[in-house]
Design a protein around this motif. Structure first.
Motif, PDB file in Angstrom:
ATOM      1  N   UNK A   1       0.822  -1.208   0.000  1.00 52.52           N
ATOM      2  CA  UNK A   1       0.000   0.000   0.000  1.00 52.52           C
ATOM      3  C   UNK A   1       0.859   1.263   0.000  1.00 52.52           C
ATOM      4  N   UNK A   2       2.038   1.183   0.614  1.00 47.73           N
ATOM      5  CA  UNK A   2       2.993   2.297   0.583  1.00 47.73           C
ATOM      6  C   UNK A   2       4.384   1.761   0.871  1.00 47.73           C
ATOM      7  N   UNK A   3       5.377   2.575   0.641  1.00 39.28           N
ATOM      8  CA  UNK A   3       6.754   2.130   0.794  1.00 39.28           C
ATOM      9  C   UNK A   3       7.066   1.810   2.251  1.00 39.28           C
ATOM     10  N   UNK A   4       7.744   0.690   2.486  1.00 45.99           N
ATOM     11  CA  UNK A   4       8.052   0.298   3.871  1.00 45.99           C
ATOM     12  C   UNK A   4       9.268   1.024   4.423  1.00 45.99           C
ATOM     13  N   UNK A   5       9.226   1.209   5.736  1.00 46.06           N
ATOM     14  CA  UNK A   5      10.396   1.674   6.481  1.00 46.06           C
ATOM     15  C   UNK A   5      11.125   0.503   7.132  1.00 46.06           C
ATOM     16  N   UNK A   6      10.352  -0.535   7.454  1.00 43.32           N
ATOM     17  CA  UNK A   6      10.913  -1.775   7.985  1.00 43.32           C
ATOM     18  C   UNK A   6      10.286  -2.950   7.247  1.00 43.32           C
ATOM     19  N   UNK A   7      11.077  -3.994   7.041  1.00 35.57           N
ATOM     20  CA  UNK A   7      10.591  -5.230   6.427  1.00 35.57           C
ATOM     21  C   UNK A   7      10.908  -6.363   7.384  1.00 35.57           C
ATOM     22  N   UNK A   8       9.863  -7.004   7.923  1.00 32.75           N
ATOM     23  CA  UNK A   8      10.012  -8.101   8.879  1.00 32.75           C
ATOM     24  C   UNK A   8       9.850  -9.448   8.179  1.00 32.75           C
ATOM     25  N   UNK A   9      10.565 -10.438   8.693  1.00 30.27           N
ATOM     26  CA  UNK A   9      10.359 -11.814   8.267  1.00 30.27           C
ATOM     27  C   UNK A   9      10.609 -12.765   9.413  1.00 30.27           C
ATOM     28  N   UNK A  10       9.800 -13.819   9.472  1.00 29.99           N
ATOM     29  CA  UNK A  10       9.984 -14.901  10.453  1.00 29.99           C
ATOM     30  C   UNK A  10       9.695 -16.204   9.724  1.00 29.99           C
ATOM     31  N   UNK A  11      10.618 -17.152   9.758  1.00 33.95           N
ATOM     32  CA  UNK A  11      10.416 -18.414   9.051  1.00 33.95           C
ATOM     33  C   UNK A  11      11.355 -18.533   7.858  1.00 33.95           C
ATOM     34  N   UNK A  12      11.804 -19.749   7.588  1.00 33.91           N
ATOM     35  CA  UNK A  12      12.826 -19.965   6.568  1.00 33.91           C
ATOM     36  C   UNK A  12      12.387 -19.515   5.179  1.00 33.91           C
ATOM     37  N   UNK A  13      11.090 -19.643   4.864  1.00 30.08           N
ATOM     38  CA  UNK A  13      10.620 -19.285   3.527  1.00 30.08           C
ATOM     39  C   UNK A  13      10.480 -17.779   3.331  1.00 30.08           C
ATOM     40  N   UNK A  14      10.620 -17.015   4.396  1.00 35.63           N
ATOM     41  CA  UNK A  14      10.524 -15.554   4.276  1.00 35.63           C
ATOM     42  C   UNK A  14      11.882 -14.907   4.061  1.00 35.63           C
ATOM     43  N   UNK A  15      12.952 -15.608   4.364  1.00 36.50           N
ATOM     44  CA  UNK A  15      14.274 -14.975   4.449  1.00 36.50           C
ATOM     45  C   UNK A  15      14.724 -14.349   3.124  1.00 36.50           C
ATOM     46  N   UNK A  16      14.704 -15.115   2.041  1.00 32.88           N
ATOM     47  CA  UNK A  16      15.162 -14.596   0.749  1.00 32.88           C
ATOM     48  C   UNK A  16      14.277 -13.440   0.293  1.00 32.88           C
ATOM     49  N   UNK A  17      12.996 -13.540   0.572  1.00 26.49           N
ATOM     50  CA  UNK A  17      12.079 -12.460   0.195  1.00 26.49           C
ATOM     51  C   UNK A  17      12.408 -11.167   0.934  1.00 26.49           C
TER      52      UNK A  17
END
Length: 296
Positions: free
Chosen positions: A60-76
Motif C-alpha cells: 500500500x505504501x513504501x516500507x520503512x521496515x521489512x520483517x520476516x519470520x520463518x525460513x521461507x521468508x528470508x530470501x524475500x
C-alpha cells in the motif's frame, strides 16, 4: 512509519512480528502502520524484476521496515531490502543466509549465537503480550502441550502432576486448556479422574483466537508442560508466576538446557504449589528490541 511483514501464515511466527510491531507502535511518537503480505504474493521472480525497476506493486505504501519470520521468508526479505533501500530488514530467527544480508537479526539466546554486530539476542521468542496488571489471586491456568522433536508425551506423568497441582492449591480456581499436539484421547482419560471435577476444561478446538493470552492476563499462576517453550515465555511476559510440568525428554539440547537454567535461576519452577512458585518476573523483550531498533 510503515512496516511490511512477509508472512508464511504460521501463527507462532506472526505472533513474533506483531509483538515487535506493537512495541514499536507504543514507543514511536508518530503513526506506525503494519501490512502483512503472504509469501505467495511475493514470488521470487517478481521480486527479482522489482530489483531491476526499484519498485514492487504489492504494498500500500513504501516500507520503512521489512520483517520476516520463518525460513521461507528470508530470501524475500533480502530481495525486498534490495528494492527498498531506505527500509531496514529485520529477520526474527537464526537465518540460513549470512547475517550481514540483513540490517537486524533477532535471535533467542538459547540458539547459542553470540550477540555482536547486527545480532540482538532475546530471552525466548518475541510475543505481543504485555502485563496488564489484571491477575486474579488463586486463579491458575494450566496449558498442556504434547510430543515434539525433543519431548515425548507421558500421560501417566502429566496426570500425576495435575493431581498434585490441584491437591496443593485447594483454594484455587483452575482453567485447563490443551494444544493441537495434546493426544486426542487425553481429555477423555482426564475426566475419569476424581480431581478433574475441580478443573474448568477448555479444549483448544473450542477456544477463539487470543483466548489464552486473555487467560494469562487473569491468571496469577500458569503451569505449562515443558515442551511448550514459547508459552512459558508468554506467561512470563504476561506477569504470571510460572511452573513447568515435566514430560519425558527424547534428547538434551539448547532448548531443554535453557529450561533447566531458568529453573536453576528460579525464574520458573517444577514445584506443584502456587505458594512456592517464584515471584512474577518483568519480561519486556519486545519493548527492549523496539527501543533498540528505533534508536538506530
Amino acid at each position: 512509519m510503515h512496516i511490511v511483514y512477509a508472512s508464511d501464515g504460521k501463527a507462532g511466527h506472526r505472533s513474533q512480528a506483531v509483538g515487535l510491531f506493537k512495541a514499536m507502535q507504543r514507543q514511536y511518537t508518530d503513526e506506525v502502520t503494519f501490512e502483512e503480505v503472504n509469501i505467495q504474493d511475493l514470488p521470487i521472480f517478481s521480486l527479482l524484476m522489482g530489483m531491476l525497476i526499484k519498485s514492487f506493486r504489492g504494498f500500500s505504501k513504501q516500507p520503512d521496515y521489512i520483517f520476516g519470520v520463518g525460513s521461507h521468508t528470508q530470501l524475500r526479505v533480502v530481495l525486498l531490502g534490495k528494492i527498498y533501500r531506505q527500509a531496514k530488514t529485520v529477520i526474527l530467527m537464526k537465518p540460513n543466509y549470512p547475517f550481514t544480508w540483513f540490517d537486524h537479526v533477532i535471535i533467542p539466546e538459547h540458539d547459542g549465537i553470540a550477540e555482536n554486530g547486527n545480532v540482538i539476542l532475546t530471552q525466548g521468542a518475541l510475543n505481543p503480550i504485555i502485563n496488564e496488571q489484571r491477575h486474579v489471586p488463586n486463579r491458575i491456568l494450566i496449558a498442556l502441550g504434547g510430543s515434539s522433536k525433543r519431548h515425548q508425551w507421558n500421560e501417566e506423568k502429566v496426570l500425576h502432576s495435575l493431581k498434585n497441582i490441584v491437591d496443593n492449591n485447594l483454594q484455587a480456581e483452575f482453567i485447563l486448556t490443551t494444544s493441537r499436539r495434546t493426544p486426542s484421547e487425553f481429555l477423555t482419560h482426564l475426566k475419569l479422574e476424581s480431581f478433574a471435577e475441580n478443573l474448568n476444561i477448555f479444549p483448544v478446538e473450542e477456544t477463539p483466537q487470543g483466548w489464552i493470552f486473555e487467560e494469562m492476563q487473569k491468571a496469577e499462576a500458569v503451569w505449562v508442560t515443558e515442551d511448550s517453550v514459547s508459552m512459558i515465555f508468554e506467561a512470563l511476559t504476561a506477569g504470571c508466576r510460572v511452573g513447568v510440568i515435566e514430560i519425558d525428554r527424547l534428547k538434551q539440547d539448547r532448548i531443554t538446557k535453557s529450561i533447566d537454567q531458568m529453573i536453576e535461576k528460579k525464574v520458573i519452577s517444577k514445584t506443584e504449589s502456587n505458594a512456592d512458585l517464584p515471584q512474577a518476573q518483568t519480561f519486556k523483550e519486545a519493548e527492549r528490541v523496539a527501543t533498540y531498533l528505533l534508536a538506530k
